[in-house]
Design a protein around this motif. Structure first.
Motif, PDB file in Angstrom:
ATOM      1  N   PRO A  68     -36.325  11.197  29.032  1.00  0.00           N
ATOM      2  CA  PRO A  68     -37.538  11.565  29.764  1.00  0.00           C
ATOM      3  C   PRO A  68     -37.942  10.450  30.735  1.00  0.00           C
ATOM      4  O   PRO A  68     -37.679   9.272  30.497  1.00  0.00           O
ATOM      5  N   HIS A  69     -38.571  10.853  31.817  1.00  0.00           N
ATOM      6  CA  HIS A  69     -39.142   9.933  32.819  1.00  0.00           C
ATOM      7  C   HIS A  69     -38.087   9.026  33.448  1.00  0.00           C
ATOM      8  O   HIS A  69     -38.316   7.841  33.668  1.00  0.00           O
ATOM      9  N   THR A  70     -36.928   9.594  33.749  1.00  0.00           N
ATOM     10  CA  THR A  70     -35.843   8.868  34.416  1.00  0.00           C
ATOM     11  C   THR A  70     -35.804   9.298  35.877  1.00  0.00           C
ATOM     12  O   THR A  70     -35.880  10.490  36.175  1.00  0.00           O
ATOM     13  N   VAL A  71     -35.671   8.326  36.771  1.00  0.00           N
ATOM     14  CA  VAL A  71     -35.591   8.612  38.204  1.00  0.00           C
ATOM     15  C   VAL A  71     -34.306   8.010  38.762  1.00  0.00           C
ATOM     16  O   VAL A  71     -34.028   6.831  38.549  1.00  0.00           O
ATOM     17  N   VAL A  72     -33.534   8.835  39.457  1.00  0.00           N
ATOM     18  CA  VAL A  72     -32.395   8.349  40.232  1.00  0.00           C
ATOM     19  C   VAL A  72     -32.844   8.466  41.689  1.00  0.00           C
ATOM     20  O   VAL A  72     -32.954   9.569  42.233  1.00  0.00           O
ATOM     21  N   ALA A  73     -33.152   7.323  42.275  1.00  0.00           N
ATOM     22  CA  ALA A  73     -33.709   7.247  43.628  1.00  0.00           C
ATOM     23  C   ALA A  73     -32.773   7.889  44.652  1.00  0.00           C
ATOM     24  O   ALA A  73     -31.596   8.135  44.361  1.00  0.00           O
ATOM     25  N   PRO A  74     -33.272   8.144  45.861  1.00  0.00           N
ATOM     26  CA  PRO A  74     -32.433   8.770  46.886  1.00  0.00           C
ATOM     27  C   PRO A  74     -31.082   8.062  47.035  1.00  0.00           C
ATOM     28  O   PRO A  74     -31.013   6.831  47.120  1.00  0.00           O
ATOM     29  N   HIS A  75     -30.037   8.898  47.050  1.00  0.00           N
ATOM     30  CA  HIS A  75     -28.677   8.390  47.112  1.00  0.00           C
ATOM     31  C   HIS A  75     -27.764   9.446  47.721  1.00  0.00           C
ATOM     32  O   HIS A  75     -28.169  10.593  47.926  1.00  0.00           O
ATOM     33  N   THR A  76     -26.532   9.036  47.989  1.00  0.00           N
ATOM     34  CA  THR A  76     -25.506   9.946  48.486  1.00  0.00           C
ATOM     35  C   THR A  76     -24.242   9.737  47.667  1.00  0.00           C
ATOM     36  O   THR A  76     -24.142   8.777  46.896  1.00  0.00           O
ATOM     37  N   HIS A  77     -23.291  10.636  47.856  1.00  0.00           N
ATOM     38  CA  HIS A  77     -21.966  10.519  47.258  1.00  0.00           C
ATOM     39  C   HIS A  77     -20.947  10.726  48.375  1.00  0.00           C
ATOM     40  O   HIS A  77     -21.184  11.524  49.287  1.00  0.00           O
ATOM     41  N   SER A  78     -19.824  10.054  48.297  1.00  0.00           N
ATOM     42  CA  SER A  78     -18.804  10.151  49.343  1.00  0.00           C
ATOM     43  C   SER A  78     -18.000  11.448  49.270  1.00  0.00           C
ATOM     44  O   SER A  78     -17.227  11.740  50.170  1.00  0.00           O
ATOM     45  N   ALA A  79     -18.190  12.216  48.221  1.00  0.00           N
ATOM     46  CA  ALA A  79     -17.485  13.492  48.054  1.00  0.00           C
ATOM     47  C   ALA A  79     -18.476  14.553  47.583  1.00  0.00           C
ATOM     48  O   ALA A  79     -19.565  14.227  47.111  1.00  0.00           O
ATOM     49  N   ASP A  80     -18.090  15.823  47.704  1.00  0.00           N
ATOM     50  CA  ASP A  80     -18.939  16.917  47.225  1.00  0.00           C
ATOM     51  C   ASP A  80     -19.228  16.740  45.738  1.00  0.00           C
ATOM     52  O   ASP A  80     -18.405  16.188  44.995  1.00  0.00           O
ATOM     53  N   GLU A  81     -20.372  17.265  45.310  1.00  0.00           N
ATOM     54  CA  GLU A  81     -20.805  17.150  43.914  1.00  0.00           C
ATOM     55  C   GLU A  81     -21.419  18.473  43.480  1.00  0.00           C
ATOM     56  O   GLU A  81     -22.124  19.115  44.257  1.00  0.00           O
ATOM     57  N   THR A  82     -21.151  18.874  42.244  1.00  0.00           N
ATOM     58  CA  THR A  82     -21.862  20.009  41.660  1.00  0.00           C
ATOM     59  C   THR A  82     -22.550  19.549  40.388  1.00  0.00           C
ATOM     60  O   THR A  82     -22.026  18.727  39.642  1.00  0.00           O
ATOM     61  N   LEU A  83     -23.742  20.069  40.172  1.00  0.00           N
ATOM     62  CA  LEU A  83     -24.524  19.788  38.971  1.00  0.00           C
ATOM     63  C   LEU A  83     -24.773  21.110  38.255  1.00  0.00           C
ATOM     64  O   LEU A  83     -25.187  22.080  38.884  1.00  0.00           O
ATOM     65  N   THR A  84     -24.538  21.136  36.958  1.00  0.00           N
ATOM     66  CA  THR A  84     -24.872  22.291  36.136  1.00  0.00           C
ATOM     67  C   THR A  84     -25.750  21.784  35.003  1.00  0.00           C
ATOM     68  O   THR A  84     -25.338  20.900  34.250  1.00  0.00           O
ATOM     69  N   TRP A 123     -34.802  13.534  39.004  1.00  0.00           N
ATOM     70  CA  TRP A 123     -35.602  12.877  37.980  1.00  0.00           C
ATOM     71  C   TRP A 123     -35.944  13.860  36.874  1.00  0.00           C
ATOM     72  O   TRP A 123     -35.809  15.069  37.030  1.00  0.00           O
ATOM     73  N   THR A 124     -36.336  13.282  35.749  1.00  0.00           N
ATOM     74  CA  THR A 124     -36.766  14.082  34.609  1.00  0.00           C
ATOM     75  C   THR A 124     -38.256  13.874  34.422  1.00  0.00           C
ATOM     76  O   THR A 124     -38.824  12.895  34.904  1.00  0.00           O
ATOM     77  N   GLU A 125     -38.863  14.792  33.698  1.00  0.00           N
ATOM     78  CA  GLU A 125     -40.287  14.659  33.401  1.00  0.00           C
ATOM     79  C   GLU A 125     -40.448  14.291  31.933  1.00  0.00           C
ATOM     80  O   GLU A 125     -39.984  13.240  31.533  1.00  0.00           O
ATOM     81  N   ASP A 126     -41.075  15.147  31.140  1.00  0.00           N
ATOM     82  CA  ASP A 126     -41.417  14.804  29.752  1.00  0.00           C
ATOM     83  C   ASP A 126     -40.332  15.115  28.727  1.00  0.00           C
ATOM     84  O   ASP A 126     -40.543  14.898  27.543  1.00  0.00           O
ATOM     85  N   GLU A 127     -39.203  15.648  29.164  1.00  0.00           N
ATOM     86  CA  GLU A 127     -38.146  15.978  28.220  1.00  0.00           C
ATOM     87  C   GLU A 127     -36.809  15.448  28.730  1.00  0.00           C
ATOM     88  O   GLU A 127     -36.624  15.259  29.935  1.00  0.00           O
ATOM     89  N   PRO A 128     -35.872  15.203  27.815  1.00  0.00           N
ATOM     90  CA  PRO A 128     -34.543  14.768  28.255  1.00  0.00           C
ATOM     91  C   PRO A 128     -33.816  15.916  28.958  1.00  0.00           C
ATOM     92  O   PRO A 128     -34.166  17.081  28.792  1.00  0.00           O
ATOM     93  N   VAL A 129     -32.803  15.566  29.710  1.00  0.00           N
ATOM     94  CA  VAL A 129     -31.992  16.551  30.431  1.00  0.00           C
ATOM     95  C   VAL A 129     -30.525  16.221  30.191  1.00  0.00           C
ATOM     96  O   VAL A 129     -30.122  15.057  30.231  1.00  0.00           O
ATOM     97  N   GLU A 130     -29.736  17.264  29.934  1.00  0.00           N
ATOM     98  CA  GLU A 130     -28.293  17.112  29.843  1.00  0.00           C
ATOM     99  C   GLU A 130     -27.669  17.985  30.930  1.00  0.00           C
ATOM    100  O   GLU A 130     -28.035  19.140  31.085  1.00  0.00           O
ATOM    101  N   LEU A 131     -26.732  17.410  31.681  1.00  0.00           N
ATOM    102  CA  LEU A 131     -26.098  18.137  32.760  1.00  0.00           C
ATOM    103  C   LEU A 131     -24.637  17.753  32.878  1.00  0.00           C
ATOM    104  O   LEU A 131     -24.197  16.760  32.294  1.00  0.00           O
ATOM    105  N   GLN A 132     -23.907  18.550  33.636  1.00  0.00           N
ATOM    106  CA  GLN A 132     -22.509  18.243  33.927  1.00  0.00           C
ATOM    107  C   GLN A 132     -22.375  18.040  35.431  1.00  0.00           C
ATOM    108  O   GLN A 132     -22.928  18.797  36.224  1.00  0.00           O
ATOM    109  N   VAL A 133     -21.653  17.003  35.805  1.00  0.00           N
ATOM    110  CA  VAL A 133     -21.346  16.698  37.199  1.00  0.00           C
ATOM    111  C   VAL A 133     -19.847  16.882  37.376  1.00  0.00           C
ATOM    112  O   VAL A 133     -19.059  16.335  36.601  1.00  0.00           O
TER     113      VAL A 133
END
Length: 154
Positions: A68-84, A123-133
């Motif tokens: 919870p309450h995690t922020v990944v500030a503005p960023h880029t990636h050199s290749a395409d990305e998918t998030l699920t 970013w996340t709010e009050d709960e954890p998040v699990e995702l696949q990249v």
């Protein structure tokens, strides 16, 4: 005859060990082996490499757990990305500046596709998040503002 030779050459290239991609099977979510993420991600983030190596050429799949309450500030990636998104609600915002009031919510089952070099933040709010990249390496995270890179403060 020329077509047959071209086909044989193509088959040889596709089965070359340098280009080979092995099958991967993950029987269930519990089989993912999480460890602390690289220092370029916020502290407390866990990462499991499911397939491939994002630092090398070829396909990869990663599982990420953000507390919870995690922020990944503005960023880029050199290749395409998918998030699920698997669980929780991830906030996602496009652009070079972080605007937490404007981020879109992406919940469990949600999907985001980002072309290479597109600035965004999550970013996340009050709960954890699990995702696949998933994507194709070499892949890395490039902060728009280098001062936002957590590896610079560790």
């Amino acid at each position: 005859m020329i077509r047959a030779a071209a086909f044989v050459t193509l088959c040889a290239l596709c089965t070359s060990p340098a280009l080979a991609v092995e099958m991967v099977r993950l029987p269930d979510a519990a089989a993912a082996k999480y460890a602390p993420a690289p220092a370029s991600l916020p502290k407390g983030t866990l990462l499991a490499t499911i397939q491939g190596d994002p630092s090398k050429p070829g396909p990869f799949a990663l599982r990420i757990k953000f507390p919870p309450h995690t922020v990944v500030a503005p960023h880029t990636h050199s290749a395409d990305e998918t998030l699920t998104i698997f669980s929780g609600v991830l906030r996602h915002e496009m652009g070079e500046k972080l605007d937490m009031a404007a981020g879109e919510k992406v919940g469990a089952g949600g999907f985001v596709y980002l072309p290479a070099n597109m600035p965004h933040s999550v970013w996340t709010e009050d709960e954890p998040v699990e995702l696949q990249v998933t994507g194709t390496g070499p892949f890395g995270l490039n902060y728009v503002n280098p001062a936002d890179d957590p590896s610079k403060t560790h």
